[in-house]
Design a protein around this motif. Sequence first.
Motif, mmCIF file in Angstrom:
data_model
loop_
_atom_site.group_PDB
_atom_site.id
_atom_site.type_symbol
_atom_site.label_atom_id
_atom_site.label_comp_id
_atom_site.label_asym_id
_atom_site.label_seq_id
_atom_site.Cartn_x
_atom_site.Cartn_y
_atom_site.Cartn_z
ATOM 1 N N ALA A 587 0.809 -1.221 0.000
ATOM 2 C CA ALA A 587 0.000 0.000 0.000
ATOM 3 C C ALA A 587 0.844 1.274 0.000
ATOM 4 C CB ALA A 587 -0.961 -0.023 1.186
ATOM 5 N N PRO A 588 1.952 1.360 0.771
ATOM 6 C CA PRO A 588 2.740 2.594 0.726
ATOM 7 C C PRO A 588 3.283 2.902 -0.664
ATOM 8 C CG PRO A 588 3.313 1.305 2.663
ATOM 9 C CD PRO A 588 2.436 0.438 1.820
ATOM 10 N N ALA A 589 3.585 1.861 -1.447
ATOM 11 C CA ALA A 589 4.080 2.069 -2.811
ATOM 12 C C ALA A 589 2.951 2.151 -3.827
ATOM 13 C CB ALA A 589 5.043 0.942 -3.197
ATOM 14 N N GLY A 590 1.712 1.899 -3.382
ATOM 15 C CA GLY A 590 0.566 1.973 -4.285
ATOM 16 C C GLY A 590 0.487 0.840 -5.278
ATOM 17 N N THR A 591 0.965 -0.357 -4.875
ATOM 18 C CA THR A 591 0.944 -1.502 -5.793
ATOM 19 C C THR A 591 0.369 -2.735 -5.102
ATOM 20 O OG1 THR A 591 3.168 -2.282 -5.200
ATOM 21 C CG2 THR A 591 3.006 -0.659 -6.981
ATOM 22 N N VAL A 592 -0.080 -3.661 -5.904
ATOM 23 C CA VAL A 592 -0.459 -4.980 -5.413
ATOM 24 C C VAL A 592 -0.010 -5.998 -6.456
ATOM 25 C CG1 VAL A 592 -2.781 -4.856 -6.413
ATOM 26 C CG2 VAL A 592 -2.327 -6.442 -4.534
ATOM 27 N N THR A 593 0.611 -7.071 -5.991
ATOM 28 C CA THR A 593 1.100 -8.132 -6.869
ATOM 29 C C THR A 593 0.258 -9.377 -6.642
ATOM 30 O OG1 THR A 593 3.347 -7.243 -6.728
ATOM 31 C CG2 THR A 593 3.118 -9.516 -7.486
ATOM 32 N N LEU A 594 -0.092 -10.058 -7.717
ATOM 33 C CA LEU A 594 -0.861 -11.293 -7.622
ATOM 34 C C LEU A 594 0.017 -12.469 -8.044
ATOM 35 C CD1 LEU A 594 -4.285 -10.157 -9.148
ATOM 36 C CD2 LEU A 594 -3.609 -10.219 -6.743
ATOM 37 N N CYS A 595 0.135 -13.449 -7.175
ATOM 38 C CA CYS A 595 0.892 -14.668 -7.458
ATOM 39 C C CYS A 595 -0.027 -15.857 -7.207
ATOM 40 C CB CYS A 595 2.138 -14.751 -6.586
ATOM 41 S SG CYS A 595 3.296 -13.386 -6.809
ATOM 42 N N ALA A 613 -5.283 -1.387 1.083
ATOM 43 C CA ALA A 613 -5.065 0.064 1.105
ATOM 44 C C ALA A 613 -6.318 0.819 1.557
ATOM 45 C CB ALA A 613 -4.605 0.568 -0.267
ATOM 46 N N GLY A 614 -7.063 0.213 2.469
ATOM 47 C CA GLY A 614 -8.217 0.873 3.049
ATOM 48 C C GLY A 614 -9.452 0.913 2.176
ATOM 49 N N SER A 615 -9.449 0.224 1.036
ATOM 50 C CA SER A 615 -10.572 0.251 0.112
ATOM 51 C C SER A 615 -10.968 -1.165 -0.280
ATOM 52 C CB SER A 615 -10.203 1.031 -1.161
ATOM 53 O OG SER A 615 -9.943 2.386 -0.856
ATOM 54 N N PRO A 616 -12.218 -1.347 -0.763
ATOM 55 C CA PRO A 616 -12.643 -2.682 -1.208
ATOM 56 C C PRO A 616 -11.735 -3.215 -2.310
ATOM 57 C CG PRO A 616 -14.536 -1.227 -0.986
ATOM 58 C CD PRO A 616 -13.322 -0.359 -0.825
ATOM 59 N N PHE A 617 -11.487 -4.516 -2.257
ATOM 60 C CA PHE A 617 -10.613 -5.168 -3.219
ATOM 61 C C PHE A 617 -11.237 -6.501 -3.600
ATOM 62 C CE2 PHE A 617 -7.052 -7.908 -4.447
ATOM 63 C CZ PHE A 617 -6.349 -7.090 -5.314
ATOM 64 N N SER A 618 -11.365 -6.730 -4.904
ATOM 65 C CA SER A 618 -11.940 -7.982 -5.401
ATOM 66 C C SER A 618 -11.018 -8.569 -6.454
ATOM 67 C CB SER A 618 -13.332 -7.738 -6.009
ATOM 68 O OG SER A 618 -14.209 -7.202 -5.023
ATOM 69 N N ALA A 633 -8.613 0.075 -4.877
ATOM 70 C CA ALA A 633 -8.541 1.493 -4.531
ATOM 71 C C ALA A 633 -8.058 2.299 -5.728
ATOM 72 C CB ALA A 633 -7.594 1.686 -3.351
ATOM 73 N N ASP A 634 -8.526 3.510 -5.834
ATOM 74 C CA ASP A 634 -8.067 4.412 -6.894
ATOM 75 C C ASP A 634 -6.551 4.571 -6.807
ATOM 76 O OD1 ASP A 634 -10.653 4.768 -7.730
ATOM 77 O OD2 ASP A 634 -10.950 6.655 -6.654
ATOM 78 N N GLY A 635 -5.903 4.410 -7.915
ATOM 79 C CA GLY A 635 -4.462 4.604 -7.972
ATOM 80 C C GLY A 635 -3.634 3.392 -7.615
ATOM 81 N N LEU A 636 -4.278 2.324 -7.163
ATOM 82 C CA LEU A 636 -3.531 1.118 -6.836
ATOM 83 C C LEU A 636 -3.152 0.395 -8.124
ATOM 84 C CD1 LEU A 636 -2.596 -0.495 -4.276
ATOM 85 C CD2 LEU A 636 -4.623 -1.916 -4.592
ATOM 86 N N GLN A 637 -1.860 0.222 -8.352
ATOM 87 C CA GLN A 637 -1.357 -0.364 -9.583
ATOM 88 C C GLN A 637 -1.014 -1.839 -9.397
ATOM 89 O OE1 GLN A 637 -1.158 1.456 -12.534
ATOM 90 N NE2 GLN A 637 -2.214 3.019 -11.299
ATOM 91 N N LEU A 638 -1.206 -2.612 -10.464
ATOM 92 C CA LEU A 638 -0.853 -4.021 -10.441
ATOM 93 C C LEU A 638 0.646 -4.145 -10.666
ATOM 94 C CD1 LEU A 638 -2.171 -6.814 -10.170
ATOM 95 C CD2 LEU A 638 -2.283 -6.915 -12.659
#
Length: 640
Positions: A587-595, A613-618, A633-638
Amino acid sequence: MIICVSLPGLAISTETGQMTGRGLEGFYRAGRRVLSRCRIRVAGREPLAVQARMAGADHARFVGTLRTSPQAGPDPDVVVERNRYADGTERITLHSAASRPLRLPVEVSLGTDLADLGSIASGNAGPEVAATVHASGLRWSCATGCTSVTAEPPPSDALASAGLLRWELDLPPGGSTSLELRVRPGGAGPVRAVGRTAASPLAAARAEGDDPRVSGLLRTSIEDLQALLLRDSASPADTHLAAGAPWRCALAPADALVAARMALPLGTGLAAGTLRILARTQLNGPGPRSGTIPGPRRDAGPHLPPQCTGTEATLLFPALLAEARRWGLTEQETEELLPAAERCLTWLRTTVGDDTYLRDPHPDGPVRCEIQAHAHRAALLGADLLDACGRTGGGALRQWAQTLRTAFRKDFWVDDRGGGRPAAARAPDGTAVPHLGAAAVHLLDTGLLGGGALAPGLLDKAQVEKLARLVGSPLMDSGWGLRGLGVKEPGFNPFGHRAGAVRPQETALAVAGLAATGYEKEASSLLRGLLGAAEAFAYRLPEMYAGDQRTEGSAPLPHPAACRPAAAPAAAGILLLTTLAGIRPDAPAGTVTLCPVRSAPLGEIGLTGLRVAGSPFSVRVSRLGFAMVEEAADGLQLGG
């Protein structure tokens, strides 16, 4: 036993629905039995029990039948339905299938000993307290407290000497009528469970997919976690999980931290509250225990002395804070908790000193494999946290972790004809304690760093492969989950707490660790086994169950002393399902990785309503093992 939970309220009975006062049966509030006996008789007879089922973590439904006219043949013509809630409410409804009007006498026999749970468990509950007639019901009072039962509608007769309430109820043909009992201790109002309010820290996530069991597991896991939530008396805004019902309805630091960590996909609120509560218990001042979080000792199985859970909690604290920050804990909350985490890490480095290993705190204690894994993870995740927050000390922690890795790979590896295994511990004289147990799976649980990377582990690649094969073999995989001790080890007992019984949280950790290191076959086998066990337990996983081998048509055997529900097993259901998507946020870097697990062992699965990051995630994982974010979340990058 049927256990309804909405802490601090409990309701326990057998599948008949009748509370007889024997054993643990009764309504409880905050560990005290406020009603021990609640038996119904209709037309002078007890209903014949035909069904009992949980309608929710805090709600059970019991159904019984009666024949009021023997000449009508074998078919019942009255159904007695009891809906029982952990808050002390019971609704009794009579349904008529008779062709004529019925006038039925209904009696409810009530009593209580006002005993605490500890006395009941040790067989020292004492006699029932004498009742008095009170308002529209009965009241009991003694030196340890008081309680009352009120009824709506009011009974036509109340006999204090017999603890009896009576009604004459009219039932039209095909009609129904109800009465409601309310148990209230000492003038208290209804129980307001934290998990049933808007203040619950757990997101109402949902699962769907090709395997219909995933929906039930996630729903029940969240319900059980909500039912076990408690507010901190010193700061009611902070919540934590009780370890389990009925035996451990209080804070157990290590269990609370483990469950909060596994539940991070439901939001960081539970982790933040748990960390704040435990920070207030942290020992300060001079002495070798300064910086530690106190915790009781627990059994460690037949090969090792009891273990200090305070050591485990102290090491889990900074690791949970570091990972909660990755999931979206705010910078303000992180900064607030950072001094307590620093004290934990200072204790770690001070206690190790010039040595390589973190030893047991008592004299002549062993060096445990499991504790080295916790310490290594705390050092690496703690160093990452200190660097991110602009604090010093990260370099020294990493340097010690590197030294520990080098030594551990040599000192803790036991060679044998099967290719070797990690030792469970090293005795004070340096000899290895070689038995194979579930504690070894903590070597696969390395923790989350930035950018979706996992921290390095204590084993090298070849050793990880050998451990993965052992964990996935019939020695450890019972078909219902991971045994606490290998089936061929001395002292193996399928019901042994840490000597062979399956503990769901260890199985879930093994699944996550095996999936992360690429051993999907072994991970999938354990996953299917635990999911099968969850289905057999109506998705309410107990604290432990027997590690007998699964066979065609068999079912997992319950452990008679296990808590159910229990916090860590309920949270294990969260980890088990989210592992399939391999969600690694930063969340601090604004990314999420899927493995994701590429073999997609349960086919397609969709998870909605998680929080990153404090927002709904599906997220959705296809049958081909590809993961796709559907809400974020808005701005969260893959990330890559």
